[in-house]
Design an enzyme around this catalytic site. Sequence first.
Site, PDB file in Angstrom:
ATOM      1  N   ASP A   2       0.878  -1.171   0.000  1.00  0.00           N
ATOM      2  CA  ASP A   2       0.000   0.000   0.000  1.00  0.00           C
ATOM      3  C   ASP A   2       0.914   1.218   0.000  1.00  0.00           C
ATOM      4  O   ASP A   2       1.915   1.252   0.703  1.00  0.00           O
ATOM      5  CB  ASP A   2      -0.844   0.002   1.285  1.00  0.00           C
ATOM      6  CG  ASP A   2      -2.224   0.570   1.085  1.00  0.00           C
ATOM      7  OD1 ASP A   2      -2.326   1.630   0.456  1.00  0.00           O
ATOM      8  OD2 ASP A   2      -3.188  -0.030   1.589  1.00  0.00           O
ATOM      9  N   ASP A   9      -2.972   4.752  -2.499  1.00  0.00           N
ATOM     10  CA  ASP A   9      -4.068   5.287  -1.685  1.00  0.00           C
ATOM     11  C   ASP A   9      -4.527   6.664  -2.167  1.00  0.00           C
ATOM     12  O   ASP A   9      -3.714   7.497  -2.569  1.00  0.00           O
ATOM     13  CB  ASP A   9      -3.532   5.409  -0.243  1.00  0.00           C
ATOM     14  CG  ASP A   9      -4.600   5.799   0.765  1.00  0.00           C
ATOM     15  OD1 ASP A   9      -5.450   4.953   1.058  1.00  0.00           O
ATOM     16  OD2 ASP A   9      -4.581   6.952   1.235  1.00  0.00           O
ATOM     17  N   GLU A  19      -6.492   3.469  -5.722  1.00  0.00           N
ATOM     18  CA  GLU A  19      -7.718   3.648  -4.944  1.00  0.00           C
ATOM     19  C   GLU A  19      -8.288   4.997  -5.359  1.00  0.00           C
ATOM     20  O   GLU A  19      -7.693   6.038  -5.088  1.00  0.00           O
ATOM     21  CB  GLU A  19      -7.446   3.622  -3.436  1.00  0.00           C
ATOM     22  CG  GLU A  19      -8.739   3.550  -2.654  1.00  0.00           C
ATOM     23  CD  GLU A  19      -8.817   4.495  -1.480  1.00  0.00           C
ATOM     24  OE1 GLU A  19      -9.766   4.394  -0.710  1.00  0.00           O
ATOM     25  OE2 GLU A  19      -7.929   5.357  -1.333  1.00  0.00           O
ATOM     26  N   HIS A  29     -10.804  -2.810   4.476  1.00  0.00           N
ATOM     27  CA  HIS A  29     -10.675  -2.267   5.833  1.00  0.00           C
ATOM     28  C   HIS A  29     -11.466  -0.975   6.036  1.00  0.00           C
ATOM     29  O   HIS A  29     -11.471  -0.431   7.129  1.00  0.00           O
ATOM     30  CB  HIS A  29      -9.195  -2.011   6.128  1.00  0.00           C
ATOM     31  CG  HIS A  29      -8.622  -0.971   5.218  1.00  0.00           C
ATOM     32  ND1 HIS A  29      -8.490  -1.161   3.861  1.00  0.00           N
ATOM     33  CD2 HIS A  29      -8.194   0.285   5.462  1.00  0.00           C
ATOM     34  CE1 HIS A  29      -8.000  -0.071   3.313  1.00  0.00           C
ATOM     35  NE2 HIS A  29      -7.806   0.827   4.254  1.00  0.00           N
ATOM     36  N   ASP A  30     -12.108  -0.478   4.981  1.00  0.00           N
ATOM     37  CA  ASP A  30     -12.892   0.762   5.088  1.00  0.00           C
ATOM     38  C   ASP A  30     -14.389   0.509   5.092  1.00  0.00           C
ATOM     39  O   ASP A  30     -15.185   1.453   5.023  1.00  0.00           O
ATOM     40  CB  ASP A  30     -12.562   1.694   3.906  1.00  0.00           C
ATOM     41  CG  ASP A  30     -11.141   2.236   3.982  1.00  0.00           C
ATOM     42  OD1 ASP A  30     -10.619   2.389   5.102  1.00  0.00           O
ATOM     43  OD2 ASP A  30     -10.555   2.505   2.920  1.00  0.00           O
TER      44      ASP A  30
HETATM   45  C1  NOJ Z   1      -8.135   5.319   2.023  1.00  0.00           C
HETATM   46  C2  NOJ Z   1      -7.725   4.258   2.997  1.00  0.00           C
HETATM   47  O1  NOJ Z   1      -8.179   3.018   2.522  1.00  0.00           O
HETATM   48  C3  NOJ Z   1      -8.316   4.649   4.325  1.00  0.00           C
HETATM   49  O2  NOJ Z   1      -8.213   3.624   5.282  1.00  0.00           O
HETATM   50  C4  NOJ Z   1      -7.632   5.908   4.782  1.00  0.00           C
HETATM   51  O3  NOJ Z   1      -8.254   6.379   5.963  1.00  0.00           O
HETATM   52  C5  NOJ Z   1      -7.704   7.013   3.731  1.00  0.00           C
HETATM   53  N1  NOJ Z   1      -7.480   6.535   2.385  1.00  0.00           N
HETATM   54  C6  NOJ Z   1      -6.691   8.078   4.011  1.00  0.00           C
HETATM   55  O4  NOJ Z   1      -5.401   7.604   3.730  1.00  0.00           O
END
Ligand code: NOJ
Length: 552
Positions: A100, A201, A258, A323-324
């Site tokens: 990541d 990210d 992402e 994880h989000d």
């Molecule tokens: C996306 C990530 O998946 C998330 O967990 C994070 O809080 C935000 N980007 C900020 O980096």
Amino acid sequence: MVQEKDWIKDLVVYQIYPRSFCDSNGDGIGDLPGISQKLDYLEELGINALWLSPVYRSPNADNGYDISGYREIMAEFGTMEDWERLRDGCHERGIRLIMDLVVNHSSDEHPWFVESRASKENGKNEYYIWRDPVMGKEPNNWASVFGGSAWEYEPRRGQYYFHYFGKKQPDLNWACRQLREEIFQMMDWWVEKGVDGFRVDAISYLDKPRDFPNSPLPPQPDGFAYPQGLAGRPGTHAYIREMNRRVFAPRNVLTVGEVSAPTVEELGNYVKTGRQEFDMAIPFVPPMVEIDTWSPGKLKRDIWERYRALKEEGWWANFFSNHDKPRQVSLYGDSGEYWEASAKLLAMFLHGLPGTPFVYQGEEIGMTNLGLPAIEDYNDPDTQNRYRQLVLSGMEPEAALARAQLESRDNARTPMQWDGSPKAGFTAGIPWLQVNPNTERINVEAQRQDRYSVYHCYQRLIALRKKSRALSRGDLAFLETGSEELIAWTRRAGEETLLFCFNFSRQGRRFPENLLKKAGEVLLSSYDREGGYGGANFRPYEAVVFRGKAGL
Ligand code: NOJ
Ligand code: CA
């Protein structure tokens, strides 16, 4: 256009959230040696790529998505030697290691920021985004994703810095050539060390408007408004292409962005082959990320729209979980009576689609949400912010807590359930986040011994993909079923056809007979424990994968 990197179509990616995966030294926090200990398990599951959520040095304001040392390992996770051992362990097993990479922002504890905030005259002055106050206040009305203003005042400079996420996550200034150069060199360094790819990210926000106009969108309850048009600016795409030219293109690495892309056109801007940006993207929007507006019918329409837009000239990732997000069984399936059938249905759905499947740790055993009793029990800054905003808007605290229990990202971050003991075999110490007590029933150890488990369903699906060109490369065609909740499709490559049938509901439903006439051998069923496919009357969350009869 022919995809240059055809091997990416054979991947099944497993995402690890290292903090919650396996703790090797009893401090309650998952770590790199813990992951190495579980590589045999991952090999047995059959995955061939591992995406590690961030393991770099970090003060953990956002669990590693706030990096204070890009070429160092987080002390709690171990050492660089531990990382190298993990890399070698992956490679010995034919597993690619994907890191990541968080380069939209750094931690405020990164030496660059420590220097940048100290004065206006320093070598890192332009590495971050600094603006003078406007009439003694923040430069504009923008809200940060984790609440409050997106600007934070630094008295030593008499200026504000911009942070789209938390205030301990200052945005890097991509307009600064020297900063870009440092980032590309750091990425090169990791590739030299043997990284096989990056999940990058929050990549849609690299370029910012110079003038930072006020947002016309309605303000959040705390008074600040999310910026309009920040995602996907042409300047951002230019930076991604530069990254591609400099780091990705000369090497055979997997690249996953992402992205915030609300339409398939915008998604295509990141992943169409001719764009020279990413191999695939994890969009933060439909078809896979919806809580309130989700339905099986909408999911199907969104998938079809994306497939039509990208099938000739792009590739994509499929995921229900990360994880989000809350746990997929709790969100789209049933965590009660139909837990097992719905967990298997979701697995068969995801792995039956064209695109690269992403499995998030614990999904393969059907882990569920864990509602924590008080808002203080939540670790995640996003959960805390949403709760605050709801209470500010007048919602009763109990109702706001109920919402957090449903939606919190911590649902996906409870420790991995390895066995039925109270600490789930995750740690010998005190886990950093509560273990779900249902580990008694839902755990790896029990499911490995049970041939009808959710785990074995995933294992079979992954094995089938390796054998079946229809699954890894075939065309997709949806079949008419007369109901939004009965979904059927075929995957076809050459002479090989697979037929997927789903009853995506809590009710028994009758599948059209004419459609089932095309069904041959049963390959997988979400009711295998009960004897498998039993005809046109589909049970709640019944899903079946058939070999298609010739001529289908
Ligand atoms: C996306 C990530 O998946 C998330 O967990 C994070 O809080 C935000 N980007 C900020 O980096
Ligand atoms: Ca540990």
